[in-house]
Design an enzyme around this catalytic site. Structure first.
Site, PDB file in Angstrom:
ATOM      1  N   ARG A  87      -6.286  10.296  -0.128  1.00 54.57           N
ATOM      2  CA  ARG A  87      -5.779  10.902  -1.305  1.00 54.57           C
ATOM      3  C   ARG A  87      -6.978  11.209  -2.130  1.00 54.57           C
ATOM      4  O   ARG A  87      -6.724  12.243  -2.941  1.00 54.57           O
ATOM      5  CB  ARG A  87      -4.752  10.218  -1.966  1.00 54.57           C
ATOM      6  CG  ARG A  87      -3.436  10.255  -1.535  1.00 54.57           C
ATOM      7  CD  ARG A  87      -2.370   9.203  -2.341  1.00 54.57           C
ATOM      8  NE  ARG A  87      -2.762   7.731  -1.639  1.00 54.57           N
ATOM      9  CZ  ARG A  87      -2.510   6.883  -2.316  1.00 54.57           C
ATOM     10  NH1 ARG A  87      -2.594   6.825  -3.764  1.00 54.57           N
ATOM     11  NH2 ARG A  87      -2.810   5.629  -1.713  1.00 54.57           N
ATOM     12  N   HIS A 104       0.754  -1.141  -0.007  1.00 52.73           N
ATOM     13  CA  HIS A 104       0.077  -0.020  -0.052  1.00 52.73           C
ATOM     14  C   HIS A 104       0.868   1.259   0.046  1.00 52.73           C
ATOM     15  O   HIS A 104       1.696   1.450   0.825  1.00 52.73           O
ATOM     16  CB  HIS A 104      -0.737   0.056   1.246  1.00 52.73           C
ATOM     17  CG  HIS A 104      -2.040   0.866   1.132  1.00 52.73           C
ATOM     18  ND1 HIS A 104      -2.016   2.259   0.802  1.00 52.73           N
ATOM     19  CD2 HIS A 104      -3.402   0.700   0.999  1.00 52.73           C
ATOM     20  CE1 HIS A 104      -3.004   3.051   1.113  1.00 52.73           C
ATOM     21  NE2 HIS A 104      -3.912   2.089   0.734  1.00 52.73           N
TER      22      HIS A 104
END
Lengths: 561, 255
Positions: free
Chosen positions: A351, A331
Site C-alpha cells: 500500500r 494486519h
C-alpha cells in the site's frame, strides 16, 4: 492454478476503474483519511478487540483484578500450571547448573540477537537459548521495513507524534521517546554490520511511508527487511562462538529466582532429547516474542510456528505484570487466496507503494494508509456490513489489493524488485501480482501488549529484562508499521547494555528457588484452575484430531507428545 | 455461498475435496487434496519439531525433496509452499551440514582474496547448475557463484538477495560448495564496504548524540493531552514524490 474464471471476471471490474483511480491519485486526490472520531466509530463496531465474546478476566497473578478482559486463549495459558509437575525433583537439580554464564538471553529472534550482541560488546559471556533454530522468529517474517527519522524533512519529534497517535495516545511516553531517539542509531548500527538497505546511488537511504505516518520514514531491504536483519545478526553472533553460545531446540520453561527474588537463570527443555537443562546467569533477558499462534478469535495468523507467548507466562509466574494485552493487532492485509497461503502476510509496503484496497465493484472505500487497526476494521466493515467482499471457492471473503497500480505509479518492474518475496510466493500459484490484484482479509499479526518494562527494558524483577514483542507499552494499543523491527533492536540493545551494567556492578545470589512457581500453582489450585492445561505451550498442536484419538498409548503433556 | 467462520490455521477444504496418496519417507498416507506438503504431513498425524518454521515461505526450515508420479525428476520445494500431489514421494531435509567461516567484519576487505581465504571451495564450481535447479526461491545460484568467482560483490549480492538459507544448494552441489554461506558473506561485505554510506544518517546520529532532540521530545511529554492531540492532528503530511517532488515542510522548528 491461479484465479478461478469467476474471480477473473471480477478482476475485470477492478481493471476497469483503475485508470481513473490512478489519475485521481496523481492529481493528489486519494481517498480521504478518517478523522480521529470516525476512527473510533469504525473500531468500536468492527475491530475484533471490541467483540465481547472470546474474552475473559484474569483470576490469578499480578494482573488479577484488572477491569479489562483479555483474549481467552491467552488467559487460558495464564490459568495453566507449570510444565515442572514434579517440582521437588526440579528443586534438586536447579542447584547444579548445566551451564553458567553472565547473561542468559531467552529467544534468538531479532530482539534476543541484538541483546546478545550488545551484552557481548559490553564484555559479557552470553548463552542464547531458543525454542527452534537460531533466528526462527517473527523477525524473519517482517517484510516492509524499519522506521527511523533519518531524513532532513523528518525528525524524532514527528516519529514520536505518529507513534503515540497511532497507539491512540495510550503508549508509555518514556518508551516512545527511547524508541524514536534510538531509531537512527539502530539503522546506522545495522548499516555498519553490513545490512543491505535499499539505497540511492549516492548512499542515501530510500524511504517510504507506512500507515498513519506523516513522513517517509520506512527503510527496507526489498520486502525481506526482517529476513535481512535476522540473517545479518545471526551471522554476526556466529562469528563469535567463544563469547555467545546458542542453544537451539531448547526453550526456557521456567525462570529461576534466588531466595531474595532476583532472577538468576532458567530451566530449559531440550525438545529433542527431552532433557531439562539448568542455566545459572547473573542476568536474564526475555525475548520470546508474541502470541500469534494462539489464534486469538479464531483468526489465521502471519506468525511463526513458535509464537506461543512463553516468556510472558514465565515472567508472570515470577511476578512481572503485563499491560495492553487486551489489544491485539490484526494486519489489514493477510492473504485470502489461494487457500494454501491463508493468513500469510501481504506487506503494508504494497500500500505504501500505491496499491489500494478495492471492493467487488471496483471502488475504493478506505484511505490505504490508516493505522493498522483502523484499516483492518474498515476492511471487515466493507465485507460484513456493506457486503462488498469477494467470495473465494473455499467460502472465505476478501477485498482486492490492487498491486498492479504499483508498477503504473512507480515504473515497470517495481513489484518484482520492491516486493520480490511476495512476487515469488504468488508466482508459485500462477498469480503475477504485478498484473493481477491480490485478495486479502485481516489476519492476526501482533501482540501489542506485553510485560511492563522501563526505558532500559528492565522489568519489576531484579535481573530480569525484556525486549521485543514480549514487552508492552511502547506501542500502546496499536503498533504502526516498521516500529516492530525497530523496537526489537532498540530495546534489545538497551536491555543488553543495562543487563551488562547490572552484572558488572557485581551481583550476589542466595539459594536458587522455584518458590514462585509453587506459589503460583497454589494460587491456581485455590481458584480451581490449572488441572487440565500446561504452559508454556511451546508449540501449537496442528496434528489431526482423528489420528490423535487413536494414539491410545501416546503420552501428551500439554500440546507436546 | 455461505461464508465460513475463521478457524485459525485449519485448511478450509472444499466439499468436493477427495483423498490423495502421498508417500512420506516412503510410507503411504491418505490426505485431502489441495493441502500444502506441510499441512498434509500434519494431517497424517505428525507434529513438527524440526523442518517447520515460519510456515510462510521465508525462514528456510522446511525444504522438501520429492518426486511426482511418472516423472524421474528430483524436485525441491518448501513444504509450506508446495501443494501435495497424488503419488508424490517426499522427504524433508531438517539440516544441512556446513562450516560457516568465522571472520571479523571490521578487518575484512571486499576482495577476491577474502573469498579465497574463507570459502576456497567456491572456485571448484563445475557449472552443472544443480544448485539453481535445487533453489526453492528460484535464485540463479550458479550465476551468482560465477559473479563471486569474478569478484563482483555487487552482482552476487543482488542476485542472492532473496536467499532464505535453506541450504538445498549446498546439499545438492557435487563440488561441495556452500553457496548460501559464501553469499551471506558477500552480502554483508557488500552492505558494509561497497554500498556507499548514508551521509545524512551520519549527520542525524551526530545530532541525536549531541542531544538536539531531547528538548523537543521532552516538550511533547510535558504538554497537555489536548495539546498533544492537536499537534498530532495538525502534523504536516508529506506527499509522495510522484505527487510533489522535493517537498519541504512549512514548519521547520522541530526538524
Amino acid at each position: 492454478m491461479g484465479y478461478t474464471p469467476e474471480m477473473k471476471e471480477l478482476i475485470k471490474v477492478v481493471e476497469k476503474t483503475r485508470p481513473e483511480r490512478i489519475r485521481k491519485i496523481k492529481n493528489g486526490h486519494s481517498y480521504p483519511a478518517l478523522s480521529l472520531e470516525a476512527r473510533t466509530k469504525v473500531l468500536e463496531k468492527f475491530h475484533p478487540d471490541y467483540k465481547p465474546s472470546g474474552r475473559k478476566e484474569i483470576l490469578v497473578g499480578p494482573n488479577k483484578g484488572d477491569k479489562k478482559t483479555y483474549p481467552e486463549e491467552f488467559v487460558d495459558l495464564l490459568h495453566s500450571r507449570s510444565r515442572l509437575s514434579n517440582i521437588e525433583d526440579f528443586e534438586k537439580i536447579i542447584e547444579k547448573p548445566d551451564y553458567e554464564t553472565d547473561v542468559l538471553v531467552i529467544g534468538a529472534g531479532g530482539a534476543g540477537s541484538s541483546a546478545a550482541l550488545t551484552a557481548m560488546n559490553h564484555g559479557q559471556k552470553v548463552i542464547l537459548s531458543t525454542k527452534l533454530r537460531q533466528g526462527d522468529a517473527n523477525t524473519v517474517m517482517a517484510e516492509g521495513g524499519i522506521q527511523g527519522a533519518t531524513q532532513e524533512v523528518d525528525s524524532p519529534y514527528y516519529h514520536y507524534l505518529d507513534t503515540i497517535g497511532g497507539g491512540h495516545f495510550t503508549n508509555d511516553p518514556k518508551l516512545v521517546k527511547a524508541l524514536v531517539t534510538d531509531a537512527p542509531l539502530v539503522i546506522e548500527w545495522l548499516e555498519s554490520l553490513g545490512m543491505m538497505f535499499d539505497k540511492e546511488s549516492d548512499g542515501r537511504l530510500k524511504v517510504l511511508k507506512g500507515g498513519g505516518v506523516c513522513r517517509r520514514r520506512m527503510h527496507s531491504s526489498a520486502d525481506m527487511t526482517g529476513s535481512e536483519i535476522m540473517r545479518v545478526l545471526r551471522d554476526e553472533i556466529n562469528n563469535n562462538p567463544d563469547k555467545i553460545t546458542p542453544l537451539e531446540f531448547s526453550p526456557a520453561v521456567e525462570l529461576i529466582l534466588d531466595s531474595a527474588g532476583k532472577c538468576m537463570g532458567a530451566v530449559l527443555y531440550n525438545l529433542e532429547t527431552k532433557e531439562y537443562y539448568v542455566v545459572h546467569a547473573k542476568a536474564v533477558i526475555l525475548a520470546t516474542g508474541g502470541f500469534g499462534r494462539l489464534h486469538i478469535q479464531g483468526f489465521a495468523t502471519t506468525n511463526h510456528y513458535g509464537a506461543t507467548a512463553d516468556g510472558i507466562i514465565m515472567a508472570y509466574r515470577a511476578g512481572a505484570k503485563h499491560r495492553f494485552m487486551y489489544a491485539t493487532q490484526y494486519h489489514p492485509t493477510g492473504a485470502a487466496f489461494p487457500e494454501q497461503n491463508i493468513g500469510l502476510l501481504i506487506t503494508e509496503k504494497t500500500r505504501t507503494l500505491g496499491a489500494e484496497p478495492i471492493n467487488k465493484h471496483g471502488e475504493e472505500f478506505v484511505f490505504p494508509l490508516e493505522p493498522r487497526d483502523v484499516e483492518a476494521a474498515s476492511i471487515i466493515k466493507e465485507c460484513i456490513e456493506n457486503k462488498n467482499g469477494i467470495a473465494t471457492p473455499a467460502g472465505r471473503l476478501g477485498i482486492w489489493l490492487d498491486s498492479p497500480m504499483v508498477d503504473i505509479l512507480r515504473g515497470p518492474g517495481t513489484v518484482e524488485h520492491a516486493l520480490e518475496a511476495k512476487h515469488i510466493q504468488f508466482m508459485r500459484y500462477n498469480i503475477d501480482i504485478s498484473k493481477e490484484p491480490m485478495l486479502i482479509y485481516p489476519t492476526l499479526h501482533y501482540q501489542n501488549g506485553g510485560i511492563e518494562i522501563d526505558e532500559w527494558g528492565a522489568t519489576s524483577i531484579p535481573g530480569l529484562y525484556a525486549a521485543g514483542e514480549v514487552s508492552g507499552g511502547i506501542h500502546g494499543e496499536n503498533r504502526l508499521m516498521g516500529n516492530s523491527l525497530l523496537d526489537i533492536n532498540v530495546f534489545g540493545r538497551r536491555s543488553g547494555k543495562k543487563a551488562s551494567e547490572y552484572v558488572s556492578k557485581g551481583v550476589k545470589f542466595g539459594k536458587p528457588s522455584l518458590d514462585h512457581v509453587k506459589k503460583y500453582n497454589a494460587e491456581l489450585k485455590e481458584a480451581g484452575l490449572g488441572d487440565d492445561s500446561i504452559a508454556p505451550m511451546l508449540l501449537p498442536d496442528y496434528s489431526n484430531p482423528k489420528v490423535r484419538e487413536k494414539q491410545l498409548t501416546a503420552l501428551k503433556f500439554g500440546t507436546l507428545q | 455461498m455461505t461464508t465460513v467462520k475463521p478457524s485459525g490455521d485449519k485448511p478450509n477444504l472444499p466439499p468436493t475435496s477427495r483423498l490423495i496418496e502421498v508417500f512420506i519417507m516412503g510410507k503411504s498416507y491418505k490426505v485431502p487434496e489441495t493441502l500444502t506438503i506441510q499441512k498434509a504431513i500434519e494431517w497424517a498425524g505428525f507434529q513438527f519439531i524440526r523442518s517447520c518454521g515460519c510456515r510462510g515461505g521465508i525462514c528456510g526450515a522446511c525444504p522438501t525433496i520429492y518426486r511426482t508420479k511418472d516423472d524421474y525428476k528430483l524436485k525441491v520445494g518448501l513444504a509450506c509452499q508446495t501443494v501435495a500431489e497424488d503419488g508424490m514421494y517426499l522427504v524433508q531435509l531438517p539440516f544441512v551440514p556446513v562450516q560457516k567461516a568465522i571472520y571479523n567484519i571490521e578487518e575484512e576487505k571486499a576482495t577476491l582474496a577474502a573469498i579465497e581465504k574463507h570459502y576456497p571451495e567456491t572456485f571448484r564450481c563445475v557449472q552443472c547448475n544443480t544448485c539453481t535447479k535445487a533453489c526453492p526461491m528460484d535464485i540463479e545460484v550458479m550465476q551468482y557463484i560465477a559473479e563471486i568467482i569474478k569478484g563482483d560483490y555487487k552482482k552476487a549480492a543482488e542476485l542472492s538477495h532473496s536467499c532464505i538459507m535453506c541450504g538445498m544448494c549446498a546439499a545438492r552441489c557435487p563440488a561441495e560448495l556452500q553457496q548460501f554461506n559464501v553469499a551471506m558473506f558477500i552480502r554483508r561485505m557488500y552492505g558494509r564496504y561497497v554500498l556507499p554510506k548514508a551521509e545524512h544518517l551520519k549527520n542525524r546520529v551526530e545530532d541525536i548524540e549531541a542531544g538536539k532532540y531531547e528538548p523537543m521530545l521532552d516538550e511533547l511529554q510535558q504538554v497537555s493531552s489536548g495539546e498533544l492531540v492537536k499537534r498530532y492532528k495538525e502534523r504536516e503530511w508529506e506527499p509522495e514524490p510522484y505527487e510533489v517532488p522535493d517537498w519541504k515542510p512549512k514548519d521547520t522548528k522541530y526538524l
